[in-house]
Write a protein that holds these residues in place. Structure first.
Motif, PDB file in Angstrom:
ATOM      1  N   THR A   7       0.772  -1.238   0.000  1.00  0.00           N
ATOM      2  CA  THR A   7       0.000   0.000   0.000  1.00  0.00           C
ATOM      3  C   THR A   7       0.809   1.297   0.000  1.00  0.00           C
ATOM      4  OG1 THR A   7      -0.131   0.245   2.423  1.00  0.00           O
ATOM      5  CG2 THR A   7      -1.735  -1.219   1.381  1.00  0.00           C
ATOM      6  N   GLY A   8       2.074   1.246   0.367  1.00  0.00           N
ATOM      7  CA  GLY A   8       2.858   2.482   0.503  1.00  0.00           C
ATOM      8  C   GLY A   8       2.655   3.157   1.848  1.00  0.00           C
ATOM      9  N   GLU A   9       1.996   2.465   2.770  1.00  0.00           N
ATOM     10  CA  GLU A   9       1.737   3.047   4.098  1.00  0.00           C
ATOM     11  C   GLU A   9       2.742   2.580   5.152  1.00  0.00           C
ATOM     12  OE1 GLU A   9      -3.018   3.191   4.583  1.00  0.00           O
ATOM     13  OE2 GLU A   9      -2.230   1.258   3.951  1.00  0.00           O
ATOM     14  N   HIS A  10       3.623   1.640   4.802  1.00  0.00           N
ATOM     15  CA  HIS A  10       4.452   1.009   5.834  1.00  0.00           C
ATOM     16  C   HIS A  10       5.892   1.504   5.897  1.00  0.00           C
ATOM     17  CE1 HIS A  10       1.191  -1.832   6.433  1.00  0.00           C
ATOM     18  NE2 HIS A  10       1.235  -2.168   5.171  1.00  0.00           N
ATOM     19  N   SER A  11       6.139   2.706   5.433  1.00  0.00           N
ATOM     20  CA  SER A  11       7.499   3.232   5.531  1.00  0.00           C
ATOM     21  C   SER A  11       7.713   3.842   6.909  1.00  0.00           C
ATOM     22  CB  SER A  11       7.717   4.301   4.468  1.00  0.00           C
ATOM     23  OG  SER A  11       8.862   5.075   4.772  1.00  0.00           O
ATOM     24  N   PRO A  65      -1.018   5.000  -2.849  1.00  0.00           N
ATOM     25  CA  PRO A  65      -0.317   4.915  -4.134  1.00  0.00           C
ATOM     26  C   PRO A  65      -0.045   3.463  -4.519  1.00  0.00           C
ATOM     27  CG  PRO A  65       1.254   5.409  -2.400  1.00  0.00           C
ATOM     28  CD  PRO A  65      -0.106   5.364  -1.737  1.00  0.00           C
ATOM     29  N   GLY A  66      -0.242   2.551  -3.540  1.00  0.00           N
ATOM     30  CA  GLY A  66       0.138   1.155  -3.759  1.00  0.00           C
ATOM     31  C   GLY A  66       1.585   0.966  -3.355  1.00  0.00           C
ATOM     32  N   GLY A  67       1.991  -0.287  -3.263  1.00  0.00           N
ATOM     33  CA  GLY A  67       3.364  -0.537  -2.828  1.00  0.00           C
ATOM     34  C   GLY A  67       3.804  -1.925  -3.250  1.00  0.00           C
ATOM     35  N   THR A  68       5.063  -2.192  -2.974  1.00  0.00           N
ATOM     36  CA  THR A  68       5.890  -1.437  -2.078  1.00  0.00           C
ATOM     37  C   THR A  68       6.695  -0.330  -2.765  1.00  0.00           C
ATOM     38  OG1 THR A  68       7.758  -2.985  -2.318  1.00  0.00           O
ATOM     39  CG2 THR A  68       6.198  -3.423  -0.575  1.00  0.00           C
ATOM     40  N   SER A  69       6.798  -0.363  -4.085  1.00  0.00           N
ATOM     41  CA  SER A  69       7.574   0.681  -4.783  1.00  0.00           C
ATOM     42  C   SER A  69       6.712   1.927  -4.940  1.00  0.00           C
ATOM     43  CB  SER A  69       8.061   0.175  -6.135  1.00  0.00           C
ATOM     44  OG  SER A  69       8.751  -1.042  -5.998  1.00  0.00           O
ATOM     45  N   SER A  70       6.162   2.378  -3.834  1.00  0.00           N
ATOM     46  CA  SER A  70       5.232   3.511  -3.832  1.00  0.00           C
ATOM     47  C   SER A  70       5.901   4.772  -4.357  1.00  0.00           C
ATOM     48  CB  SER A  70       4.729   3.739  -2.402  1.00  0.00           C
ATOM     49  OG  SER A  70       5.798   3.653  -1.477  1.00  0.00           O
ATOM     50  N   GLY A  71       7.088   5.074  -3.837  1.00  0.00           N
ATOM     51  CA  GLY A  71       7.786   6.283  -4.252  1.00  0.00           C
ATOM     52  C   GLY A  71       8.206   6.232  -5.712  1.00  0.00           C
ATOM     53  N   SER A  72       8.574   5.053  -6.189  1.00  0.00           N
ATOM     54  CA  SER A  72       9.013   4.918  -7.585  1.00  0.00           C
ATOM     55  C   SER A  72       7.854   5.229  -8.531  1.00  0.00           C
ATOM     56  CB  SER A  72       9.529   3.504  -7.855  1.00  0.00           C
ATOM     57  OG  SER A  72      10.527   3.146  -6.927  1.00  0.00           O
ATOM     58  N   ALA A  73       6.678   4.662  -8.253  1.00  0.00           N
ATOM     59  CA  ALA A  73       5.516   4.911  -9.117  1.00  0.00           C
ATOM     60  C   ALA A  73       5.062   6.357  -8.989  1.00  0.00           C
ATOM     61  CB  ALA A  73       4.372   3.966  -8.744  1.00  0.00           C
ATOM     62  N   ALA A  74       5.041   6.849  -7.751  1.00  0.00           N
ATOM     63  CA  ALA A  74       4.558   8.214  -7.524  1.00  0.00           C
ATOM     64  C   ALA A  74       5.503   9.241  -8.148  1.00  0.00           C
ATOM     65  CB  ALA A  74       4.394   8.465  -6.029  1.00  0.00           C
TER      66      ALA A  74
END
Ligand code: GLN
Length: 437
Positions: free
Chosen positions: A112-116, A131-140
């Motif tokens: 989910t991108g919530e677990h950082s 944003p989804g995850g785990t590569s949340s920052g990469s997609a965003a």
């Protein structure tokens, strides 16, 4: 065409304007990137590499020498990489510019991108939804125009799931296609470095640079290095029983539109069957738990960082403890071995299906991304992975094409569709993705 320096300046400006709110970049390599861009601008035309001037963001589990590789965890909060990963070395050799390090779920665990440890990343397309995850920052980062291309990792869907939720292209290459030397493993028998981009062309281009055997990673495929070529797509499979696994009507609709779209392009759509499809999540997690437990034992705080058992957050704790339990002898054979057996069955089934069709079309996730104010149980979160883990279990390649942005009760919601192709068949995958686009 803009100069490299102008491109870097443009992206730095985007990052400065939006990063405080979206929490995408953990570190921006401003000075380094500008310096490198200026040097590249001096390079004569005929010496310029394949990725000349492309600005690339990397997930925080990928080593760049001298830069913190925290894996978005308190465990490695201040730990700097002492060498370059193969992927960073390869892209820099072809004149790409690493612009910074982006956020992700801690140690690439989650959907989910919530677990950082550094807080959640927001979805640039709709800040209410994950944003989804785990590569949340990469997609965003790609979705927010903060870079040209981002590298992520995909263990069970971590490039494809956020690609779908953020409305960008996502790629999980075949297991072993890309070297993982200098990439912190999440679950070593599944992990693969993947790509997030705004176009299939960029994805294809970067895979030509990173998709090769490495002496430093024994798991890289012993096949020809990836070189781009078009494949004629005639037959695409759809999986029997997918419809009943899709939880949201909006996804079902886009899935069926995609089938019609491909038919209209002259592709023959054939229904095929992966009988053990429904066991994907049940087989994936015991293997991940076991590998996460064993893979994280080195983070005991003795050599570097802090003891992971003491500082990891809840999802990672759950997996480490679960893995420890599963590997105790009293459970021998009950979970892990059964999961491995299902994995073998799935591999065989996919091999059989790929004798009938060149690619398989299916949704990326069975349900729409939730909003940040909804709290999910681990089981509910794992349900996102039902369609993506299949490719990791089978070792095949898979990519996501953004198909629509639909209006839901949570606001604008991007939906991407997924294609899967056989091991080493990334060319077929890209050709099929171009048709689906
Ligand atoms: N959501 C999956 C998991 O939690 C996949 C994670 C990933 O691909 N890194 O394991």
């Amino acid at each position: 065409m803009k100069t490299c320096a102008q491109r870097v300046e443009y992206y730095l400006k985007q990052i400065k304007e939006k990063n405080n709110e979206l929490n995408i970049f953990l570190e921006v390599l401003e000075e380094d990137a500008l310096k490198r861009a200026r040097e590249l601008d001096e390079k004569p035309q005929e010496q310029r590499g394949k990725l000349f001037g492309k600005c690339i963001a990397i997930k925080s589990n990928i080593f760049k020498e001298g830069v913190v590789c925290s894996c978005a965890s308190k465990t490695l909060e201040n730990v700097k990489a002492i060498y370059n990963s193969d992927v960073v070395q390869y892209v820099e050799k072809e004149d790409a510019i690493i612009i910074g390090v982006v956020n992700n779920d801690e140690f690439a665990q989650g959907s989910t991108g919530e677990h950082s440890y550094f807080g959640k990343t927001l979805n640039p397309k709709n800040t209410n939804i994950i944003p989804g995850g785990t590569s949340s920052g990469s997609a965003a980062a790609v979705a927010a125009s903060m870079c040209d291309i981002a590298l992520g990792t995909d263990t069970g869907g971590s490039c494809r799931n956020p690609a779908s939720h953020c409305g960008v292209f996502g790629l999980k290459p075949s297991y072993g296609r890309v070297s993982r030397y200098g990439v912190v493993d999440s679950s070593m028998s599944f992990d693969q470095v993947g790509v997030l981009s705004n176009s299939i062309e960029d994805m294809d281009l970067i895979l030509e640079v990173i998709g090769k055997q490495s002496e430093r990673d024994a798991t890289t495929l012993q096949i020809e290095d990836f070189t781009s070529k078009n494949t004629k797509i005639e037959k695409i499979g759809i999986l029997k029983g997918v419809d009943e696994l899709i939880a949201d009507e909006e996804i079902k609709k886009i899935y069926h539109n995609s089938i019609s779209h491909l038919k209209a392009k002259g592709v023959e759509i054939i229904e095929v069957s992966i009988e053990h499809m429904k066991l994907g999540v049940a087989a994936y997690y015991p293997i991940v738990y076991t590998e996460v437990f064993s893979g994280t034992r080195k983070f005991d705080g003795v050599k570097y960082g802090q003891n992971i058992n003491e500082v990891a957050q809840s999802e990672l704790q759950l997996r480490m403890k679960g893995g420890e339990l599963i590997t105790q002898s009293e459970f021998e054979g009950a979970y892990y071995k059964k999961a491995l057996a299902v994995r073998e069955l799935l591999k065989e089934e996919f091999q059989e299906v790929f004798t009938q069709v060149q690619a398989i079309l299916l949704p990326t996730t069975p349900k729409l991304p939730h909003s940040f104010d909804e709290t999910l149980t681990p089981e509910e979160e794992y349900a996102y992975d039902a369609f993506t883990v299949l490719a990791n279990l089978a070792g095949i390649c898979s990519g996501v094409v953004p198909k629509a942005i639909v209006e839901t009760t949570r606001g604008n919601t991007p939906i991407g569709m997924q294609l899967m192709c056989n091991i080493g068949e990334e060319n077929t995958l890209f050709s099929a993705m171009k048709l689906l686009k």
